[in-house]
Design an enzyme around this catalytic site. Structure first.
Site, PDB file in Angstrom:
ATOM      1  N   LYS A  37       0.751  -1.242   0.207  1.00  0.00           N
ATOM      2  CA  LYS A  37       0.003   0.032   0.081  1.00  0.00           C
ATOM      3  C   LYS A  37       0.938   1.381  -0.069  1.00  0.00           C
ATOM      4  O   LYS A  37       0.569   2.403  -0.590  1.00  0.00           O
ATOM      5  CB  LYS A  37      -1.071  -0.054   1.270  1.00  0.00           C
ATOM      6  CG  LYS A  37      -2.189  -0.975   1.226  1.00  0.00           C
ATOM      7  CD  LYS A  37      -3.058  -0.940   2.312  1.00  0.00           C
ATOM      8  CE  LYS A  37      -4.324  -1.944   1.946  1.00  0.00           C
ATOM      9  NZ  LYS A  37      -3.998  -3.178   1.929  1.00  0.00           N
ATOM     10  N   ASN A  90      -5.646  -4.011  -6.219  1.00  0.00           N
ATOM     11  CA  ASN A  90      -5.819  -5.522  -5.792  1.00  0.00           C
ATOM     12  C   ASN A  90      -5.085  -6.207  -7.253  1.00  0.00           C
ATOM     13  O   ASN A  90      -5.829  -6.014  -8.229  1.00  0.00           O
ATOM     14  CB  ASN A  90      -6.812  -5.934  -5.461  1.00  0.00           C
ATOM     15  CG  ASN A  90      -7.134  -5.720  -4.038  1.00  0.00           C
ATOM     16  OD1 ASN A  90      -6.436  -5.518  -3.166  1.00  0.00           O
ATOM     17  ND2 ASN A  90      -8.610  -5.146  -3.856  1.00  0.00           N
ATOM     18  N   PHE A 105     -20.195 -10.921   8.337  1.00  0.00           N
ATOM     19  CA  PHE A 105     -20.580  -9.838   9.187  1.00  0.00           C
ATOM     20  C   PHE A 105     -21.071 -10.563  10.325  1.00  0.00           C
ATOM     21  O   PHE A 105     -21.416 -11.668  10.254  1.00  0.00           O
ATOM     22  CB  PHE A 105     -21.929  -9.413   8.749  1.00  0.00           C
ATOM     23  CG  PHE A 105     -22.709  -8.346   9.364  1.00  0.00           C
ATOM     24  CD1 PHE A 105     -23.451  -8.730  10.402  1.00  0.00           C
ATOM     25  CD2 PHE A 105     -22.277  -6.829   9.370  1.00  0.00           C
ATOM     26  CE1 PHE A 105     -24.188  -7.881  11.147  1.00  0.00           C
ATOM     27  CE2 PHE A 105     -22.970  -5.896  10.199  1.00  0.00           C
ATOM     28  CZ  PHE A 105     -23.826  -6.462  11.038  1.00  0.00           C
ATOM     29  N   GLU A 142      -6.456   1.527  -3.065  1.00  0.00           N
ATOM     30  CA  GLU A 142      -5.508   0.376  -3.044  1.00  0.00           C
ATOM     31  C   GLU A 142      -5.821  -0.462  -4.367  1.00  0.00           C
ATOM     32  O   GLU A 142      -7.041  -0.214  -5.145  1.00  0.00           O
ATOM     33  CB  GLU A 142      -5.491  -0.410  -2.037  1.00  0.00           C
ATOM     34  CG  GLU A 142      -6.987  -1.341  -2.002  1.00  0.00           C
ATOM     35  CD  GLU A 142      -6.715  -2.432  -0.664  1.00  0.00           C
ATOM     36  OE1 GLU A 142      -5.828  -2.184   0.424  1.00  0.00           O
ATOM     37  OE2 GLU A 142      -7.411  -3.368  -0.885  1.00  0.00           O
TER      38      GLU A 142
END
Length: 656
Positions: free
Chosen positions: A151, A325, A335, A323
């Protein structure tokens, strides 16, 4: 695309002029060219490994699966032509074990490796090891992996390519003290995140110095555990943004293009729960600008594969690079607290139109504490957004998952929520809509009466079936059939007791509840996991999860599981004389809310602790969770230590 614990959910609708928008691709899609390899090793597990293997089978390419010892019976292992065990359950000793994987490649003679997503898919050292052995890495070259997988470096490259970036510190944060200093300079709130990370792991939002210190600790530990790299960076946290990502493709001749966007703003703990294409928020000008910047970034690193460029977009349509990928995003998401266990029953809704399910499990599969609890990814598509949403709703109602908890109820509530339907969403949607946590579907009066009528009809149908069985010619004991015209019932739901009267005529039950009369019709096939019922012309798909002799019944209705107790009038009168078990005082004990591994214990017997103070840390599915004291008191006993594996409900600490 809705993600079933973990998974993600996608809604794919038609684009302008009626053209179909591309469905999410994987690097496996790149294999649909001329046959290049005789044998490919798939360095992954679960759903993505299964999809790659399916593609290879269609192309006549043999496949090699790798697996940990606990994954020996997994679906991807059974699908592959060969399988090699690369170590024990922990990812660091198996799916991240480069030496063992390289040995498997040599042993099987695989000519190429498909890394899927996660694990080693963005590890430049792994790509270098493959190149040294003249084995093809199906993905971008090591330069692009190095540049975009880090990153810090990717942000610097983005700036040089004139891509909008988030203000922040561009170097590596050394320790918690430096993190606090940098955060103060940037200005709170800030985002602390792993340099080599992804998928929401190693990410924390900090609003003050204390949260920055805690965030540095947890993020570095999660990053080291998940990616083998604990480097962190800090940048300004943009409050209430949208998360929108653009897909790109590049070749080895300098060509690159973008493939439209996906809205990924419905998130929890920085992990995507629902995805949608196209985004309702973007106009054509913003969409084009984002696509052009995504392509500029891809060209800056000579990108030659499929990839995803992620952006944060504020309310004024200003967008910032987040970012890149080095693959098309197709990740697993979750979740709530993770659930482990064995799938006792599993049935996908693939019989419905416009539905696709990507999974790597089957009935009997184990969901382990060692990996993300992927069940599947559910994708629906339609000619317009309304049709795609309706198909998602129907698919969730027709999904059968038994043996582990899941997030079907949440996904269903999200897609019918008025804010979501209008497109009024951001990355804080879940916390805004459910500030006290998600508690399932809140029934309207009409829905409540429908549920009571359905449950009462099920109860009577089961009683009638039992009487029919007892009357059969095989019965050794003669039974007198009760002559019941009307069944007077007492139904308890949400601590409220309702009087219900039910009678039947063939497949239809007439039910009186709360001064309303409803007609409920079904085949009443009590052996089926799914039961289609019709309540006064309204079709409902329900699941009866359990029925007990004592009258307890669990029904999945509108996605949520409701627990009820149904008794005849006489049984209800007698039940008043039964003693109830006293509830456990949980304020003085700390139990594990999930299965996992104890990372750290912060107290010992005799220590004084304050309410909310950290007691221990549990890691589950590569996410670290801080367990805190429920009240102020003295530690009486500690029942765990670092390294212990604990189950859901296990006692961790007792207070006096």
């Amino acid at each position: 695309m809705a993600g079933l614990w973990v998974g993600e959910a996608a809604l794919v609708t038609a684009g302008r002029r009626g053209r179909r928008w591309p469905q999410p691709l994987s690097r496996g899609a790149a294999l649909w060219t001329l046959k290049t390899f005789d044998k490919i090793l798939v360095a992954n597990r679960g759903e993505i490994a299964c999809r790659v293997i399916k593609t290879c089978k269609k192309m006549g390419i043999k496949t090699v699966a790798i697996h940990s010892d606990v994954d020996a019976s997994s679906v991807h292992v059974k699908m592959a032509d060969e399988a090699v065990c690369v170590g024990p359950a922990p990812t660091s000793k198996s799916y991240l074990n480069m030496d063992a994987i390289m040995e498997a490649i040599k042993k099987t003679g695989a000519q190429a490796v498909h890394p899927g997503y996660g694990f080693l898919s963005e590890n430049k050292e792994f790509a270098k090891c493959l190149a040294a052995e003249d084995v093809i890495f199906i993905g971008p070259d090591t330069h692009a992996i190095q540049a975009m997988g880090d990153k810090i470096e990717s942000k610097l490259l983005a700036k040089n390519a004139k891509v909008n970036t988030i203000p922040g510190f561009d170097g590596v944060v050394k320790d918690a003290d430096e993190a606090v200093r940098i955060a103060r300079e940037i200005g709170y709130p800030v985002m602390i995140k792993a340099s080599a990370g992804g998928g929401g792991k190693g990410m924390r939002i900090a609003w003050d110095d204390e949260e920055t210190r805690d965030g540095f600790r947890f993020s570095s530990q999660e990053a080291a555990s998940s990616f083998g790299d604990d480097r962190l960076l800090i940048e300004k946290f943009i409050d209430n943004p949208r998360h929108i990502e653009v897909q790109v493709l590049g070749d080895k001749h300098g060509n690159a293009l973008w493939l439209n966007e996906r809205e990924c703003s419905i998130q929890r703990r920085n992990q995507k729960v629902v995805e949608e294409a196209p985004s309702l928020f973007l106009d054509s000008e913003t969409r084009r600008a984002m696509g052009e910047q995504a392509v500029a970034l891809a060209r800056a690193v000579n990108y030659s594969s499929a990839g995803t460029v992620e952006f944060l977009v504020d309310s004024k349509k200003n967008f910032y690079f987040l970012e890149m990928n080095t693959r098309l995003q197709d990740p697993y998401k979750s979740f709530g607290l993770p659930s482990i266990g064995r799938l006792s029953q599993y049935q996908e809704p693939i019989h419905l139109p416009g539905v696709r399910v990507d999974s790597g499990i089957q009935p009997g599969s184990d969901i382990s504490i060692y990996y993300d609890p992927m069940i599947s990814k559910l994708i629906t598509y339609g000619s317009d957004r309304r049709e795609a949403l309706k198909r998602m709703e129907d698919a969730l109602d027709n999904y059968v998952i038994r043996g582990v908890t899941h997030n079907i109820a949440l996904l269903r509530e999200v897609i019918i929520n008025s804010r979501f339907v209008k497109g009024d969403i951001n990355t804080k949607f879940l916390s805004d809509v459910y500030p006290d946590g998600f508690k399932g579907h809140q029934l309207t009066e009409t829905e409540r009466n429908q549920l009571l009528a359905i449950a009462s009809s099920l109860f009577v149908a089961s009683q009638l079936r039992a009487h029919h069985f007892q009357e059969s010619e095989n019965s050794r004991v003669p039974i007198v059939k009760p002559q019941v015209a009307n069944w007077e019932l007492s139904v308890k739901l949400h601590d409220e007791v309702y009087t219900v009267v039910a009678s039947n005529s063939g497949p239809t039950f007439s039910v009186e509840v709360d001064e309303s009369k409803l007609n409920v019709t079904s085949t009443w096939n009590l052996a089926s996991p799914l039961l289609s019922v019709n309540v006064d012309g309204t079709p409902r798909m329900i699941q009866c999860l359990s029925r007990e002799a004592g009258g307890n019944m669990s029904i999945q209705f509108l996605g949520t599981v409701y627990k009820m107790r149904i008794l005849t009038k006489l049984a209800a009168e007698l039940n008043k004389f039964m003693l109830e078990k006293a509830a456990e005082d949980t304020s003085s004990i700390l139990r594990s809310p999930m299965p996992g591994v104890v990372v750290a214990v912060s107290v010992k017997p005799g220590d004084l602790v304050a309410e909310g103070q950290e007691i221990c840390v549990i890691e589950a599915m590569k996410m670290q969770n801080s367990m805190t004291a429920g009240k102020t008191g003295k530690v009486k006993s500690v029942h765990c230590k670092a390294g212990d594996t604990v189950g859901e409900g296990d006692l961790l600490v007792e207070l006096e």
